[in-house]
Design a protein around this motif. Structure first.
Motif, PDB file in Angstrom:
ATOM      1  N   ARG A  95       0.651  -1.219   0.264  1.00 46.08           N
ATOM      2  CA  ARG A  95      -0.017   0.149   0.102  1.00 46.08           C
ATOM      3  C   ARG A  95       0.984   0.850   0.040  1.00 46.08           C
ATOM      4  NH1 ARG A  95      -5.521   0.478   1.979  1.00 46.08           N
ATOM      5  NH2 ARG A  95      -5.832   2.347   1.993  1.00 46.08           N
ATOM      6  N   VAL A  96       1.479   1.816  -0.898  1.00 50.67           N
ATOM      7  CA  VAL A  96       2.260   2.484  -1.392  1.00 50.67           C
ATOM      8  C   VAL A  96       2.231   3.729  -2.497  1.00 50.67           C
ATOM      9  CG1 VAL A  96       4.013   1.827  -0.328  1.00 50.67           C
ATOM     10  CG2 VAL A  96       4.101   1.620  -2.627  1.00 50.67           C
ATOM     11  N   ARG A  97       2.168   4.930  -2.877  1.00 49.19           N
ATOM     12  CA  ARG A  97       1.920   5.560  -4.042  1.00 49.19           C
ATOM     13  C   ARG A  97       2.243   4.912  -4.952  1.00 49.19           C
ATOM     14  NH1 ARG A  97       2.858   9.559  -7.381  1.00 49.19           N
ATOM     15  NH2 ARG A  97       1.090  11.469  -8.404  1.00 49.19           N
ATOM     16  N   HIS A  98       1.809   4.286  -6.009  1.00 51.53           N
ATOM     17  CA  HIS A  98       2.489   3.798  -7.781  1.00 51.53           C
ATOM     18  C   HIS A  98       2.321   4.807  -8.531  1.00 51.53           C
ATOM     19  CE1 HIS A  98       1.405   0.443  -4.860  1.00 51.53           C
ATOM     20  NE2 HIS A  98       1.927   0.746  -5.211  1.00 51.53           N
ATOM     21  N   ASP A  99       3.754   5.399  -9.205  1.00 50.04           N
ATOM     22  CA  ASP A  99       4.106   5.851 -10.165  1.00 50.04           C
ATOM     23  C   ASP A  99       3.568   5.377 -11.466  1.00 50.04           C
ATOM     24  OD1 ASP A  99       4.712   7.520  -8.033  1.00 50.04           O
ATOM     25  OD2 ASP A  99       7.208   6.709  -7.997  1.00 50.04           O
ATOM     26  N   GLU A 100       3.821   4.371 -11.476  1.00 53.09           N
ATOM     27  CA  GLU A 100       3.305   3.403 -13.510  1.00 53.09           C
ATOM     28  C   GLU A 100       1.989   2.941 -13.038  1.00 53.09           C
ATOM     29  OE1 GLU A 100       4.903   4.122 -15.770  1.00 53.09           O
ATOM     30  OE2 GLU A 100       6.834   5.009 -13.902  1.00 53.09           O
ATOM     31  N   LYS A 101       1.241   2.587 -14.111  1.00 55.72           N
ATOM     32  CA  LYS A 101      -0.160   2.442 -14.548  1.00 55.72           C
ATOM     33  C   LYS A 101       0.037   1.505 -15.660  1.00 55.72           C
ATOM     34  CE  LYS A 101      -4.504   3.536 -15.411  1.00 55.72           C
ATOM     35  NZ  LYS A 101      -5.732   4.252 -15.454  1.00 55.72           N
ATOM     36  N   MET A 102      -0.576   0.273 -14.977  1.00 52.42           N
ATOM     37  CA  MET A 102      -1.550  -0.994 -16.235  1.00 52.42           C
ATOM     38  C   MET A 102      -2.517  -1.417 -16.600  1.00 52.42           C
ATOM     39  SD  MET A 102       0.449  -4.597 -16.640  1.00 52.42           S
ATOM     40  CE  MET A 102      -0.035  -4.912 -15.833  1.00 52.42           C
ATOM     41  N   THR A 103      -2.468  -0.925 -17.590  1.00 55.73           N
ATOM     42  CA  THR A 103      -4.776  -1.539 -18.092  1.00 55.73           C
ATOM     43  C   THR A 103      -4.574  -3.059 -18.544  1.00 55.73           C
ATOM     44  OG1 THR A 103      -4.982   0.992 -18.314  1.00 55.73           O
ATOM     45  CG2 THR A 103      -6.577  -1.176 -18.796  1.00 55.73           C
ATOM     46  N   VAL A 104      -5.379  -3.735 -17.426  1.00 53.13           N
ATOM     47  CA  VAL A 104      -5.661  -5.389 -18.080  1.00 53.13           C
ATOM     48  C   VAL A 104      -6.780  -5.046 -17.846  1.00 53.13           C
ATOM     49  CG1 VAL A 104      -5.426  -7.510 -16.903  1.00 53.13           C
ATOM     50  CG2 VAL A 104      -3.764  -5.843 -16.217  1.00 53.13           C
ATOM     51  N   TYR A 105      -7.575  -6.179 -19.060  1.00 54.59           N
ATOM     52  CA  TYR A 105      -8.959  -6.194 -19.479  1.00 54.59           C
ATOM     53  C   TYR A 105      -8.826  -7.602 -18.586  1.00 54.59           C
ATOM     54  CZ  TYR A 105      -8.975  -2.186 -21.793  1.00 54.59           C
ATOM     55  OH  TYR A 105      -9.196  -1.007 -22.369  1.00 54.59           O
ATOM     56  N   VAL A 106     -10.373  -8.275 -18.268  1.00 54.90           N
ATOM     57  CA  VAL A 106     -10.465  -9.201 -17.611  1.00 54.90           C
ATOM     58  C   VAL A 106     -11.947  -9.389 -18.257  1.00 54.90           C
ATOM     59  CG1 VAL A 106      -8.686  -9.265 -15.930  1.00 54.90           C
ATOM     60  CG2 VAL A 106     -11.309  -8.991 -14.721  1.00 54.90           C
ATOM     61  N   THR A 107     -12.108 -10.629 -17.875  1.00 54.77           N
ATOM     62  CA  THR A 107     -14.058 -11.182 -17.998  1.00 54.77           C
ATOM     63  C   THR A 107     -14.784 -10.939 -17.635  1.00 54.77           C
ATOM     64  OG1 THR A 107     -13.585 -13.452 -17.493  1.00 54.77           O
ATOM     65  CG2 THR A 107     -12.754 -12.665 -20.143  1.00 54.77           C
ATOM     66  N   SER A 108     -15.709 -10.474 -17.425  1.00 57.15           N
ATOM     67  CA  SER A 108     -16.515 -10.441 -15.661  1.00 57.15           C
ATOM     68  C   SER A 108     -16.618 -11.714 -15.269  1.00 57.15           C
ATOM     69  CB  SER A 108     -18.315 -10.273 -16.896  1.00 57.15           C
ATOM     70  OG  SER A 108     -18.018 -11.141 -17.493  1.00 57.15           O
ATOM     71  N   ARG A 120      -4.003  -4.373  -4.456  1.00 55.34           N
ATOM     72  CA  ARG A 120      -3.502  -5.131  -3.808  1.00 55.34           C
ATOM     73  C   ARG A 120      -3.033  -6.580  -3.868  1.00 55.34           C
ATOM     74  NH1 ARG A 120      -1.945  -5.153   2.254  1.00 55.34           N
ATOM     75  NH2 ARG A 120      -0.237  -6.591   1.884  1.00 55.34           N
ATOM     76  N   LEU A 121      -4.401  -7.090  -3.798  1.00 51.69           N
ATOM     77  CA  LEU A 121      -4.520  -8.210  -4.838  1.00 51.69           C
ATOM     78  C   LEU A 121      -3.877  -8.772  -6.093  1.00 51.69           C
ATOM     79  CD1 LEU A 121      -5.736 -11.037  -3.315  1.00 51.69           C
ATOM     80  CD2 LEU A 121      -8.417 -10.821  -4.813  1.00 51.69           C
ATOM     81  N   VAL A 122      -4.131  -7.993  -6.834  1.00 51.74           N
ATOM     82  CA  VAL A 122      -3.085  -8.536  -8.515  1.00 51.74           C
ATOM     83  C   VAL A 122      -2.213  -8.637  -7.180  1.00 51.74           C
ATOM     84  CG1 VAL A 122      -3.078  -6.917 -10.215  1.00 51.74           C
ATOM     85  CG2 VAL A 122      -5.253  -7.705  -9.598  1.00 51.74           C
ATOM     86  N   ARG A 123      -1.317  -7.078  -7.363  1.00 49.22           N
ATOM     87  CA  ARG A 123       0.067  -7.185  -7.129  1.00 49.22           C
ATOM     88  C   ARG A 123       0.809  -8.450  -6.619  1.00 49.22           C
ATOM     89  NH1 ARG A 123      -1.931  -2.014  -6.646  1.00 49.22           N
ATOM     90  NH2 ARG A 123      -1.292  -1.962  -4.079  1.00 49.22           N
ATOM     91  N   GLU A 124       0.107  -8.816  -5.866  1.00 51.12           N
ATOM     92  CA  GLU A 124       0.495 -10.452  -3.905  1.00 51.12           C
ATOM     93  C   GLU A 124       0.230 -11.061  -5.452  1.00 51.12           C
ATOM     94  OE1 GLU A 124       1.583 -10.500  -1.374  1.00 51.12           O
ATOM     95  OE2 GLU A 124       1.410  -8.145  -0.672  1.00 51.12           O
ATOM     96  N   ALA A 125      -0.499 -11.647  -6.180  1.00 57.54           N
ATOM     97  CA  ALA A 125      -0.570 -12.436  -7.296  1.00 57.54           C
ATOM     98  C   ALA A 125       0.623 -12.199  -7.880  1.00 57.54           C
ATOM     99  CB  ALA A 125      -2.107 -12.924  -7.925  1.00 57.54           C
ATOM    100  N   ILE A 126       0.938 -11.354  -8.795  1.00 58.71           N
ATOM    101  CA  ILE A 126       2.029 -10.838  -9.973  1.00 58.71           C
ATOM    102  C   ILE A 126       3.097 -11.586  -8.851  1.00 58.71           C
ATOM    103  CG2 ILE A 126       3.230  -9.440 -11.208  1.00 58.71           C
ATOM    104  CD1 ILE A 126       0.334  -7.816 -12.114  1.00 58.71           C
ATOM    105  N   ALA A 127       3.338 -10.990  -7.732  1.00 54.52           N
ATOM    106  CA  ALA A 127       4.863 -11.177  -7.453  1.00 54.52           C
ATOM    107  C   ALA A 127       4.916 -12.817  -7.106  1.00 54.52           C
ATOM    108  CB  ALA A 127       4.369 -10.306  -6.054  1.00 54.52           C
ATOM    109  N   MET A 128       3.895 -13.219  -6.786  1.00 53.47           N
ATOM    110  CA  MET A 128       3.687 -14.788  -6.436  1.00 53.47           C
ATOM    111  C   MET A 128       4.210 -15.672  -7.202  1.00 53.47           C
ATOM    112  SD  MET A 128       0.770 -15.504  -3.553  1.00 53.47           S
ATOM    113  CE  MET A 128       0.341 -17.172  -4.057  1.00 53.47           C
TER     114      MET A 128
END
Length: 112
Positions: free
Chosen positions: A45-58, A83-91
């Motif tokens: 939980r920090v301020r993030h400088d980069e942004k990425m858009t990801v499209y997902v299904t419903s 945060r959930l997505v960042r944790e999953a990416i890190a794993m």
């Protein structure tokens, strides 16, 4: 007396606030080996400088939201979807770095 407000110049607003990292290790320093490197941790939980858009299904979005709600209800963890997505990416990336061709990422991507 003038009512104009004096604003800082763009150079003052966008100046670096931290010293620039060195480009290369010094000649006397050895780069860390794979075993010496600490595992990467998600930014949390920090301020993030980069942004990425990801499209997902419903359905994927509903699964993500369901996981977020279960984490809150069953484990007392109030996390947002980012945060959930960042944790999953890190794993996934840690597993890929540790296991390479035998990682879950490679297995899943080659199943298609």
């Amino acid at each position: 007396m003038s009512r104009r407000v004096s604003l800082p110049a763009a150079d003052d607003l966008f100046r670096p606030t931290a010293p620039a990292p060195p480009d290369e290790p010094r000649a006397a320093e050895e780069p860390p080996t794979e075993q010496q490197r600490e595992p990467k941790k998600p930014s949390g939980r920090v301020r993030h400088d980069e942004k990425m858009t990801v499209y997902v299904t419903s359905d994927e979005l509903l699964d993500l939201e369901h996981a977020r709600l279960v984490l809150r209800r069953s484990h007392g963890l109030a996390v947002d979807r980012g945060r959930l997505v960042r944790e999953a990416i890190a794993m996934v990336l840690a597993d890929f770095e540790a296991h390479g061709d035998d990682s879950a990422l490679v297995r899943r991507l080659t199943e298609e």
